[in-house]
Design an enzyme around this catalytic site. Sequence first.
Site, PDB file in Angstrom:
ATOM      1  N   ALA A 140       0.861  -1.172   0.000  1.00 40.95           N
ATOM      2  CA  ALA A 140       0.000   0.000   0.000  1.00 40.95           C
ATOM      3  C   ALA A 140       0.903   1.230   0.000  1.00 40.95           C
ATOM      4  O   ALA A 140       2.050   1.161   0.463  1.00 40.95           O
ATOM      5  CB  ALA A 140      -0.887  -0.020   1.237  1.00 40.95           C
ATOM      6  N   GLY A 199       0.501  -4.966   0.850  1.00 40.46           N
ATOM      7  CA  GLY A 199      -0.707  -4.936   0.020  1.00 40.46           C
ATOM      8  C   GLY A 199      -0.501  -5.593  -1.342  1.00 40.46           C
ATOM      9  O   GLY A 199      -1.465  -6.048  -1.962  1.00 40.46           O
ATOM     10  N   GLU A 222       4.388  -5.392   7.193  1.00 39.32           N
ATOM     11  CA  GLU A 222       3.616  -4.364   7.904  1.00 39.32           C
ATOM     12  C   GLU A 222       4.118  -4.110   9.316  1.00 39.32           C
ATOM     13  O   GLU A 222       4.115  -2.980   9.793  1.00 39.32           O
ATOM     14  CB  GLU A 222       2.122  -4.746   7.951  1.00 39.32           C
ATOM     15  CG  GLU A 222       1.388  -4.565   6.640  1.00 39.32           C
ATOM     16  CD  GLU A 222       1.518  -5.731   5.687  1.00 39.32           C
ATOM     17  OE1 GLU A 222       2.324  -6.647   5.962  1.00 39.32           O
ATOM     18  OE2 GLU A 222       0.817  -5.732   4.678  1.00 39.32           O
ATOM     19  N   GLU A 244      -1.036  -9.161  -0.775  1.00 37.87           N
ATOM     20  CA  GLU A 244      -2.480  -9.335  -0.536  1.00 37.87           C
ATOM     21  C   GLU A 244      -3.251  -9.304  -1.856  1.00 37.87           C
ATOM     22  O   GLU A 244      -4.201 -10.062  -2.054  1.00 37.87           O
ATOM     23  CB  GLU A 244      -2.985  -8.246   0.419  1.00 37.87           C
ATOM     24  CG  GLU A 244      -2.400  -8.411   1.819  1.00 37.87           C
ATOM     25  CD  GLU A 244      -2.785  -7.271   2.736  1.00 37.87           C
ATOM     26  OE1 GLU A 244      -2.294  -6.135   2.514  1.00 37.87           O
ATOM     27  OE2 GLU A 244      -3.570  -7.483   3.666  1.00 37.87           O
TER      28      GLU A 244
HETATM   29  N1  DAK Z   1       4.663   3.085  -0.699  1.00 34.57           N
HETATM   30  C1  DAK Z   1       5.077   4.236  -1.250  1.00 34.57           C
HETATM   31  N2  DAK Z   1       6.245   4.366  -1.908  1.00 34.57           N
HETATM   32  C2  DAK Z   1       7.021   3.275  -2.001  1.00 34.57           C
HETATM   33  C3  DAK Z   1       6.647   2.026  -1.442  1.00 34.57           C
HETATM   34  C4  DAK Z   1       5.384   1.959  -0.769  1.00 34.57           C
HETATM   35  N3  DAK Z   1       4.920   0.826  -0.251  1.00 34.57           N
HETATM   36  N4  DAK Z   1       7.640   1.136  -1.681  1.00 34.57           N
HETATM   37  C5  DAK Z   1       8.589   1.796  -2.369  1.00 34.57           C
HETATM   38  N5  DAK Z   1       8.212   3.073  -2.565  1.00 34.57           N
HETATM   39  C6  DAK Z   1       8.955   4.122  -3.261  1.00 34.57           C
HETATM   40  C7  DAK Z   1      10.199   4.535  -2.454  1.00 34.57           C
HETATM   41  O1  DAK Z   1       9.823   5.472  -1.478  1.00 34.57           O
HETATM   42  C8  DAK Z   1      11.052   5.155  -3.544  1.00 34.57           C
HETATM   43  O2  DAK Z   1      10.569   6.454  -3.843  1.00 34.57           O
HETATM   44  P1  DAK Z   1      11.597   7.697  -4.102  1.00 34.57           P
HETATM   45  O3  DAK Z   1      12.424   7.765  -2.872  1.00 34.57           O
HETATM   46  O4  DAK Z   1      12.374   7.270  -5.326  1.00 34.57           O
HETATM   47  O5  DAK Z   1      10.687   8.861  -4.325  1.00 34.57           O
HETATM   48  C9  DAK Z   1      10.764   4.283  -4.760  1.00 34.57           C
HETATM   49  O6  DAK Z   1       9.505   3.622  -4.475  1.00 34.57           O
HETATM   50  C10 DAK Z   1      11.807   3.191  -4.979  1.00 34.57           C
HETATM   51  O7  DAK Z   1      11.982   2.489  -3.763  1.00 34.57           O
HETATM   52  P2  DAK Z   1      13.430   2.220  -3.118  1.00 34.57           P
HETATM   53  O8  DAK Z   1      14.384   3.300  -3.489  1.00 34.57           O
HETATM   54  O9  DAK Z   1      13.210   1.935  -1.681  1.00 34.57           O
HETATM   55  O10 DAK Z   1      13.844   0.881  -3.894  1.00 34.57           O
HETATM   56  P3  DAK Z   1      14.816  -0.266  -3.389  1.00 34.57           P
HETATM   57  O11 DAK Z   1      15.018  -1.159  -4.551  1.00 34.57           O
HETATM   58  O12 DAK Z   1      16.003   0.309  -2.679  1.00 34.57           O
HETATM   59  O13 DAK Z   1      13.972  -1.068  -2.284  1.00 34.57           O
HETATM   60  C11 DAK Z   1      11.989  -2.149  -1.386  1.00 34.57           C
HETATM   61  C12 DAK Z   1      12.833  -1.803  -2.642  1.00 34.57           C
HETATM   62  C13 DAK Z   1      10.691  -2.806  -1.905  1.00 34.57           C
HETATM   63  C14 DAK Z   1      12.747  -3.181  -0.542  1.00 34.57           C
HETATM   64  C15 DAK Z   1      11.718  -0.881  -0.574  1.00 34.57           C
HETATM   65  O14 DAK Z   1      11.200   0.115  -1.449  1.00 34.57           O
HETATM   66  C16 DAK Z   1      10.723  -1.099   0.526  1.00 34.57           C
HETATM   67  O15 DAK Z   1      11.060  -1.653   1.564  1.00 34.57           O
HETATM   68  N6  DAK Z   1       9.488  -0.585   0.318  1.00 34.57           N
HETATM   69  C17 DAK Z   1       8.448  -0.647   1.322  1.00 34.57           C
HETATM   70  C18 DAK Z   1       7.896  -2.044   1.383  1.00 34.57           C
HETATM   71  C19 DAK Z   1       6.802  -2.120   2.405  1.00 34.57           C
HETATM   72  O16 DAK Z   1       6.999  -1.907   3.593  1.00 34.57           O
HETATM   73  N7  DAK Z   1       5.648  -2.475   1.916  1.00 34.57           N
HETATM   74  C20 DAK Z   1       4.517  -2.674   2.758  1.00 34.57           C
HETATM   75  C21 DAK Z   1       3.775  -1.426   2.769  1.00 34.57           C
HETATM   76  S1  DAK Z   1       2.595  -1.509   4.078  1.00 34.57           S
HETATM   77  C22 DAK Z   1      -4.166  -1.138   5.971  1.00 34.57           C
HETATM   78  C23 DAK Z   1      -4.257  -1.288   4.636  1.00 34.57           C
HETATM   79  C24 DAK Z   1      -3.225  -1.834   3.987  1.00 34.57           C
HETATM   80  C25 DAK Z   1      -2.095  -2.184   4.639  1.00 34.57           C
HETATM   81  C26 DAK Z   1      -2.020  -2.031   5.996  1.00 34.57           C
HETATM   82  C27 DAK Z   1      -3.047  -1.533   6.677  1.00 34.57           C
HETATM   83  N8  DAK Z   1      -5.246  -0.506   6.669  1.00 34.57           N
HETATM   84  C28 DAK Z   1      -5.943   0.490   5.958  1.00 34.57           C
HETATM   85  C29 DAK Z   1      -5.467  -0.806   8.036  1.00 34.57           C
HETATM   86  C30 DAK Z   1      -1.002  -2.619   3.895  1.00 34.57           C
HETATM   87  C31 DAK Z   1       0.185  -2.081   4.237  1.00 34.57           C
HETATM   88  C32 DAK Z   1       1.294  -2.189   3.390  1.00 34.57           C
HETATM   89  O17 DAK Z   1       1.240  -2.702   2.276  1.00 34.57           O
END
Ligand code: DAK
Length: 257
Positions: free
Chosen positions: A65, A110, A133, A113
């Site tokens: 997300a 997400g 998460e 998911e």
């Molecule tokens: N959201 C927004 N931007 C994201 C992103 C994300 N999930 N993942 C990556 N990006 C963006 C980065 O900020 C970066 O943007 P700039 O800095 O270039 O502007 C760009 O994409 C490239 O990312 P990286 O530079 O970090 O790329 P790397 O290859 O170094 O790393 C990575 C890739 C996938 C390991 C890293 O980007 C990462 O760790 N990303 C976050 C992964 C993450 O934590 N995903 C889970 C998100 S939480 C809910 C509803 C839904 C959910 C929860 C609750 N409710 C409403 C209760 C679900 C939650 C999630 O999905």
Amino acid sequence: MDYNILKKEIIDNIAIITISRPKALNALNTLFFNEMDSMIKELSNNKTVKAIIITGEGKAFVAGADIAEMVDKNSQEGSEFSRLGQNTFRSFGELDIPVIAAINGFALGGGLELAMGCDFRIASTKAKFGQPEVNLGLIPGYAGTQRLSRLVGMGDALYLLMTADMIGAEDALRIGLVQKVFEPEELLDECIKIAKNIASKGPNAIKKVKSVVRNGLEMGQIIGEELEAKEFGTLFGENSEGKEGMTAFLEKRKPEW
Ligand code: DAK
């Protein structure tokens, strides 16, 4: 509707939806969910489409997300954002045709998911999977807690949800999170082959297999078997698909659905 994030291509009656927001690793925002809802409606009204493949552009399938959009939400908005995603992903299961996730890269949070909302998952050797998460002080909000444990069992689900570990395609295959793994350059062609193979079967039988398995999982075994018997019977009507399939077998010809 004009689509900004989603791209659609139809090859031999198979629709390929590409999530295209590669600069943010295809992170899911409100616009994505609105577009996906419209796309699903559009495709479900197009009776020539026999299967849907969902994939991502660039190095990610979907990295989760959109954290930038989520960070300012309050509790009520968080729940609304959660329901939005839950409804969209549930709609994949309600379609009559198969929905296949072609996981080309990161499928995190997400993104995983979304993939789990699909009927099954085919991965590239480069794909990475995780529910990170808890790193953000969150839990999955798009039915991930429910789908992951149903797909891989409680132990592997709790391991992934609690550690936030990222696993590769081979481990995902081992625990049953994905069904097949291919080299990145072969992924889409192989998914199209699988989709076309399914499209060659009795469409009504495919629809019933999908609904009986999905609905049956929410019931006890005995009630699920009752549902199976009822749906099995519907395939035996006069001029039915089942009669045509069995007659074609006995006449040593291809069935005409
Ligand atoms: N959201 C927004 N931007 C994201 C992103 C994300 N999930 N993942 C990556 N990006 C963006 C980065 O900020 C970066 O943007 P700039 O800095 O270039 O502007 C760009 O994409 C490239 O990312 P990286 O530079 O970090 O790329 P790397 O290859 O170094 O790393 C990575 C890739 C996938 C390991 C890293 O980007 C990462 O760790 N990303 C976050 C992964 C993450 O934590 N995903 C889970 C998100 S939480 C809910 C509803 C839904 C959910 C929860 C609750 N409710 C409403 C209760 C679900 C939650 C999630 O999905």
